[in-house]
Each structure stands twice: as C-alpha cells, then as structure tokens.
Design a protein around this motif. Structure first.
Motif, PDB file in Angstrom:
ATOM      1  N   LYS A 337       0.842  -1.200   0.000  1.00  0.00           N
ATOM      2  CA  LYS A 337       0.000   0.000   0.000  1.00  0.00           C
ATOM      3  C   LYS A 337       0.874   1.245   0.000  1.00  0.00           C
ATOM      4  N   GLY A 338       0.408   2.263  -0.736  1.00  0.00           N
ATOM      5  CA  GLY A 338       1.130   3.522  -0.779  1.00  0.00           C
ATOM      6  C   GLY A 338       0.276   4.652  -0.257  1.00  0.00           C
ATOM      7  N   THR A 339       0.930   5.673   0.273  1.00  0.00           N
ATOM      8  CA  THR A 339       0.231   6.857   0.786  1.00  0.00           C
ATOM      9  C   THR A 339       0.967   8.101   0.320  1.00  0.00           C
ATOM     10  N   LEU A 340       0.230   9.067  -0.156  1.00  0.00           N
ATOM     11  CA  LEU A 340       0.800  10.368  -0.501  1.00  0.00           C
ATOM     12  C   LEU A 340       0.419  11.347   0.590  1.00  0.00           C
ATOM     13  N   TYR A 341       1.430  11.990   1.160  1.00  0.00           N
ATOM     14  CA  TYR A 341       1.239  12.944   2.247  1.00  0.00           C
ATOM     15  C   TYR A 341       1.457  14.369   1.754  1.00  0.00           C
ATOM     16  N   SER A 342       0.763  15.304   2.371  1.00  0.00           N
ATOM     17  CA  SER A 342       1.075  16.729   2.263  1.00  0.00           C
ATOM     18  C   SER A 342       1.420  17.166   3.673  1.00  0.00           C
ATOM     19  N   GLY A 343       2.724  17.423   3.919  1.00  0.00           N
ATOM     20  CA  GLY A 343       3.154  17.637   5.287  1.00  0.00           C
ATOM     21  C   GLY A 343       2.995  16.340   6.064  1.00  0.00           C
ATOM     22  N   HIS A 344       2.300  16.409   7.200  1.00  0.00           N
ATOM     23  CA  HIS A 344       2.057  15.204   8.001  1.00  0.00           C
ATOM     24  C   HIS A 344       0.703  14.573   7.710  1.00  0.00           C
ATOM     25  N   THR A 345      -0.046  15.165   6.763  1.00  0.00           N
ATOM     26  CA  THR A 345      -1.401  14.688   6.481  1.00  0.00           C
ATOM     27  C   THR A 345      -1.417  13.652   5.367  1.00  0.00           C
ATOM     28  N   PRO A 346      -1.888  12.440   5.639  1.00  0.00           N
ATOM     29  CA  PRO A 346      -2.047  11.453   4.562  1.00  0.00           C
ATOM     30  C   PRO A 346      -3.249  11.830   3.697  1.00  0.00           C
ATOM     31  N   LEU A 347      -2.977  12.233   2.443  1.00  0.00           N
ATOM     32  CA  LEU A 347      -4.068  12.715   1.581  1.00  0.00           C
ATOM     33  C   LEU A 347      -4.782  11.581   0.864  1.00  0.00           C
ATOM     34  N   VAL A 348      -4.010  10.744   0.163  1.00  0.00           N
ATOM     35  CA  VAL A 348      -4.615   9.670  -0.622  1.00  0.00           C
ATOM     36  C   VAL A 348      -3.812   8.391  -0.445  1.00  0.00           C
ATOM     37  N   THR A 349      -4.478   7.280  -0.675  1.00  0.00           N
ATOM     38  CA  THR A 349      -3.813   5.971  -0.651  1.00  0.00           C
ATOM     39  C   THR A 349      -3.945   5.315  -2.019  1.00  0.00           C
ATOM     40  N   PHE A 350      -3.072   4.363  -2.295  1.00  0.00           N
ATOM     41  CA  PHE A 350      -3.098   3.659  -3.571  1.00  0.00           C
ATOM     42  C   PHE A 350      -2.439   2.293  -3.409  1.00  0.00           C
ATOM     43  N   ASP A 351      -2.759   1.393  -4.336  1.00  0.00           N
ATOM     44  CA  ASP A 351      -2.159   0.058  -4.326  1.00  0.00           C
ATOM     45  C   ASP A 351      -0.752   0.123  -4.915  1.00  0.00           C
ATOM     46  N   ALA A 352       0.181  -0.548  -4.255  1.00  0.00           N
ATOM     47  CA  ALA A 352       1.574  -0.595  -4.720  1.00  0.00           C
ATOM     48  C   ALA A 352       2.152  -1.966  -4.412  1.00  0.00           C
ATOM     49  N   PRO A 353       1.750  -2.981  -5.179  1.00  0.00           N
ATOM     50  CA  PRO A 353       2.255  -4.335  -4.938  1.00  0.00           C
ATOM     51  C   PRO A 353       3.778  -4.387  -4.986  1.00  0.00           C
ATOM     52  N   VAL A 354       4.345  -5.283  -4.198  1.00  0.00           N
ATOM     53  CA  VAL A 354       5.797  -5.408  -4.136  1.00  0.00           C
ATOM     54  C   VAL A 354       6.378  -5.660  -5.528  1.00  0.00           C
ATOM     55  N   ALA A 355       5.691  -6.456  -6.334  1.00  0.00           N
ATOM     56  CA  ALA A 355       6.178  -6.762  -7.680  1.00  0.00           C
ATOM     57  C   ALA A 355       6.263  -5.506  -8.543  1.00  0.00           C
ATOM     58  N   ALA A 356       5.358  -4.558  -8.306  1.00  0.00           N
ATOM     59  CA  ALA A 356       5.361  -3.323  -9.099  1.00  0.00           C
ATOM     60  C   ALA A 356       6.530  -2.422  -8.753  1.00  0.00           C
ATOM     61  N   LEU A 357       7.151  -2.661  -7.593  1.00  0.00           N
ATOM     62  CA  LEU A 357       8.281  -1.834  -7.168  1.00  0.00           C
ATOM     63  C   LEU A 357       9.614  -2.362  -7.679  1.00  0.00           C
ATOM     64  N   LYS A 358       9.592  -3.429  -8.432  1.00  0.00           N
ATOM     65  CA  LYS A 358      10.839  -3.978  -8.962  1.00  0.00           C
ATOM     66  C   LYS A 358      11.389  -3.042 -10.035  1.00  0.00           C
ATOM     67  N   PRO A 359      12.623  -2.564  -9.864  1.00  0.00           N
ATOM     68  CA  PRO A 359      13.178  -1.610 -10.831  1.00  0.00           C
ATOM     69  C   PRO A 359      13.489  -2.256 -12.172  1.00  0.00           C
ATOM     70  N   LYS A 360      13.302  -1.485 -13.229  1.00  0.00           N
ATOM     71  CA  LYS A 360      13.651  -1.914 -14.574  1.00  0.00           C
ATOM     72  C   LYS A 360      14.520  -0.824 -15.189  1.00  0.00           C
ATOM     73  N   GLY A 361      15.734  -1.209 -15.558  1.00  0.00           N
ATOM     74  CA  GLY A 361      16.645  -0.226 -16.106  1.00  0.00           C
ATOM     75  C   GLY A 361      16.984   0.867 -15.113  1.00  0.00           C
TER      76      GLY A 361
END
Length: 493
Positions: A337-361
C-alpha cells in the motif's frame, strides 16, 4: 461624429474588450523558426459537451494523450511542434492529446454516439487559417466507425491580421472557428458545414532566429532546464553508493480534474500557483527532486519531494474563500500500500504491490495508479469530498542510478497563461440534428434522435472582433499567469 468614424471607434473598442493585442517590437529576418512547446485551449463545442453529458445522451467524455481541462468547458492540448516564418507569417503547430465523447448507450453495451478528436494542428498561411485533427467517429446513419488523419476540420477567422515579425512567443486568443464540409463529415453528421464551433486560444514558444542550429531560445532553454531538474545527474548517482538508494524521483498527480475545473471555473473564478520547483503538466502537477530510501527486500519506499501547489478562488476584497496549499509532498510505500502525504497529512492511498516496485533499467515506475481520498484528506479539502472519493491517478517515478531518465511532462510552453473565451453556454435539453439555420437559438426536437444544437451569440461577437484582429505576437515571456475564467457550463467539483 461621422458614421464611419463611429464605426471605427466601435470596432476598436470591441477589439480591445475581447483580444489582448501586443505588436512585435521588430521584424525578424527570414528564417523558419522552430515551434517547440506550447498549448492550445479549445472546447470544440461546449453545447455538444452539454448534450453528451446531459439527460438525453447520458454519456461522458474522457481525455487521452495527456490532454487536460481549463475553466469550465475547454480542453487543453499540449506539446506544440512545428514552424514559424516571421517574414511571411506562415505558421504551423501540431499539438498532442485528444478527447473522446460517448453517449446513447445501447442494449449491447456499445454507444450510438462515439467520437474522438485528437492531435489538433493549426496552420496559417496567406492570412487564412485551418484547424486539422485526427478524427474517429461512428456514423449515426450506419453505425459504422471510421477514422481519418489530419482532417481539415475547421477554418479560423483571422480577418486581416498580419502574422509577420513575431518574437519568442506566438499567441492567438479567442479566434472564431467554423466547421468545414470535411469536418462535418468526420463529425458523423451531427453538424453541417458553416456551424460555429467554440473559439480557440493558443500560445507556443518559437526559437529565436539566432538559435537555429545553435543555442536554444530563451523559452526553449527555460523549458529544457525545468525538465533537466527531474533527471538524474552523474554526480547525484555517484553519491548514491548503496544499491537501492534513490538518486532522484518525481510524483505526478493532478489532485482531481473536477477540482481544477472548479477552481478556475465560474464559481471560484480562481487559479493555482506553483512554487519551489513544482511543474504544471496540464492534466497534472509534478513534484520532483525526490530524495529518500528504498528497500528492495522489504518492498518499502519513502521519498520526499520538493514543490507546492496553492489553489486560490472566491476572491472578495483581496481575501480568498478558497485557499488550499499542498506541499512538502511525500510518498511512503509498505505492505503493498502507498500513501501520498502533504506535510504530516495522509491525503490519498493507492495500491503498490511489491512486484510493481521492482526496478527496470534502474527505474521504479508506478503509472497512473488509482488513488482514494483518506479521512484526513477529506478534512484538508474542508469537506468538499468525503473519505473514499476517487481522486486523480498518480504516477511515481524513482531513479536508482544516473542512467534512468524520468518520463517527460507534457510541454505547455513558457508563454502567458491563456484566458478561455467567453462564449455563452448552450442548453442541451433536446436532441440535436444538423441544422444550417444560423439564427437557431434554442434546441428543438428531432425524430432522428440527435441534437439540433443552438448557435451561440458569442461566436458572432467574436467574429466581428476578428475583422479587426485576433493575433497576439509577444516578444517577452510573462512570469505571472492570468486567472483562468470561463462562461461555459460549470462542472461541480
């Protein structure tokens, strides 16, 4: 006062009210100068938008190719490419992005109305202008889809305007647009040739003559330097000695499309201001220069970004009823799971599977993932949206070494902000048919099941002004953007 003098005074006053004209200081020598970056703002036909989304067609429109919206009823196309001859005034600029309209959904799940307009191109030569576009549409007579590339869709009313001798920015504002016969065919027969469409405005950067084959023009170099900030450098990579360390990163997020429309529309009549390196990509904002940490084994990421976006609206006596700043942006990912913050406030959340975080190039990329407003985020928006509301998609790009380049933003150019034309909105309470009657002022019923769309008086007023001129040729860039406003149909946020 003689009648001819009164007419001249009236024409001058009308022109001054509708068109911001700035003549070039000096002529440039003969040379084709490259158009590199810029925007086109055009609503196509606001009454058609209203019909598509209204109670008859029950349809919608969607943006493609990085197109955005501005005001209440205009679409913004981006990344102009083309040429400009300052001596002859010949001008060509092709823009990226498109809009798809669908409506009249049928029992089999298809749409009776299906129209896509994309890649608009403006060409001006010899005092005449034409708007070309790629068009795909479903015929209302046969139901068959057809497509064509760069259809001469509409003519531009430029009057006797002299396009010669411009500076580093060429801008046109509130130019009247009329449908051609080829455009009427590609428009699936909803309108006849000669139908007024929405007025358009554009602003593009052109390279100075001395820059051809050499250094970039001031506007081009400014755009290049802005994008360079988002790219990893060798020195930055050298400092990232640990595998998985973040060299640079950017997060692209538009907050919410209808919120942007609300801010710049008829109700809030506001604007946004970007600071500390934030960039405007039309349909999104980029917060860059990301620094932080990434753990490959745990699948965690924590990156802080520079830049802020301040939304202002509902001004009264110098004070704003709407004043919201999103800054100190941070993205944290853990446990899929991912969260985008503005300052200390969590504004939105999103799905971020571990496989999607695998770097390419050497690049981690999450592209246009869906985001959902948090309860804390709902408070930040002062209750305008409830927790769980779908916000704009988010794109996260994280470079782990100097060879990984971040994706480029849509190029909006460096010229002055464009003000949407003030064409009155049209009602869409009845179904349209193609009707050539220019005096038609209200929609009428039709047995064909498609709308007779009203002709707006605004187009006639703008056409009168075009007799005096519709082109602005600017020699200098303006650092502050004008507030965007629009008299078209207002979207709710």
């Amino acid at each position: 006062m003689p009648s001819y003098r009164r007419a001249r005074v009236l024409a001058a006053a009308l022109l001054g009210a509708l068109l911001a004209v700035s003549l070039p200081v000096s002529s440039a020598h003969a040379a084709d100068r490259t158009v590199a970056g810029g925007r086109l703002d055009w609503g196509i036909k606001s009454s058609f938008q209203s019909y598509v989304t209204g109670p008859v067609a029950h349809g919608s429109w969607s943006l493609i190719g990085g197109a955005a919206t501005v005001g209440g009823s205009q679409f913004r196309f981006h990344s102009a490419r083309g040429s400009y001859d300052a001596e002859t005034g010949a001008f060509s600029a092709a823009f990226s992005g498109g809009v798809r309209f669908v409506g009249h959904r049928q029992a089999d799940g298809t749409n009776q109305l299906d129209l896509t307009i994309s890649r608009p191109t403006i060409r001006i030569s010899g005092g005449r202008g034409t708007l070309y576009a790629d068009m795909a549409s479903k015929s209302k007579a046969t139901g068959r889809m057809s497509s064509a590339s760069q259809v001469p869709m509409a003519s531009l009313s430029l009057g006797g305007v002299d396009m010669r001798g411009g500076g580093t920015v060429v801008a046109l504002r509130g130019v009247p647009v009329t449908l051609t016969s080829q455009g009427a065919t590609a428009f699936a027969g909803y309108y006849t040739a000669g139908t007024p469409l929405d007025a358009l405005s554009l602003s593009v950067d052109v390279a100075a003559p001395a820059a051809q084959g050499g250094a970039a023009s001031p506007s081009a170099s400014a755009s290049a330097s802005a994008k360079a900030k988002a790219k990893p450098t060798a020195s930055a990579s050298a400092s990232a000695k640990t595998a998985g360390a973040v060299t640079t990163a950017a997060v692209d997020w538009g907050v919410r499309r209808t919120f942007r429309e609300y801010v710049t529309g008829d109700i809030a009549k506001g604007r946004w201001e970007l600071a500390d390196g934030a960039q405007d990509g039309g349909a999104l904002f980029r917060f860059g220069a990301g620094k932080g940490s990434y753990d490959r084994q745990k699948g965690t990421l924590d990156v802080a970004f520079s830049g802020s976006a301040r939304f202002l609206g509902m001004e009264q006596d110098g004070r704003y009823g709407l004043d919201l700043t999103l800054g100190r942006i941070r993205v944290a990912v853990a446990g899929g799971k991912g969260t985008l913050y503005s300052g200390h406030t969590p504004l939105v959340t999103f799905d971020a599977p571990v496989a999607a975080l695998k770097p390419k190039g050497g690049l981690i990329a999450l592209t246009e993932v869906e985001t959902t407003l948090t309860a804390e985020g709902a408070k930040t928006f002062n209750g305008l949206y409830t927790a769980g509301t779908a916000m704009d998609p988010l794109t996260l790009s994280v470079a782990l070494d100097a060879s990984a380049a971040l994706p480029a933003l849509p190029d909006l150019g460096s010229g002055a902000e464009l003000t949407p034309s003030a064409e009155p909105s049209a009602t869409a309470s009845a179904e349209p048919t193609a009707s050539p009657a220019p005096q038609q002022a209200a929609a009428t019923g039709s047995s064909s099941g498609f709308p007779v769309l009203p002709v707006s008086i605004g187009a006639a007023v703008l056409a009168a002004a075009a007799a005096a001129g519709a082109v602005v040729l600017r020699n200098r860039r303006r650092s502050s953007a004008d507030s965007a406003s629009d008299a078209g149909p207002q979207h709710t946020p």
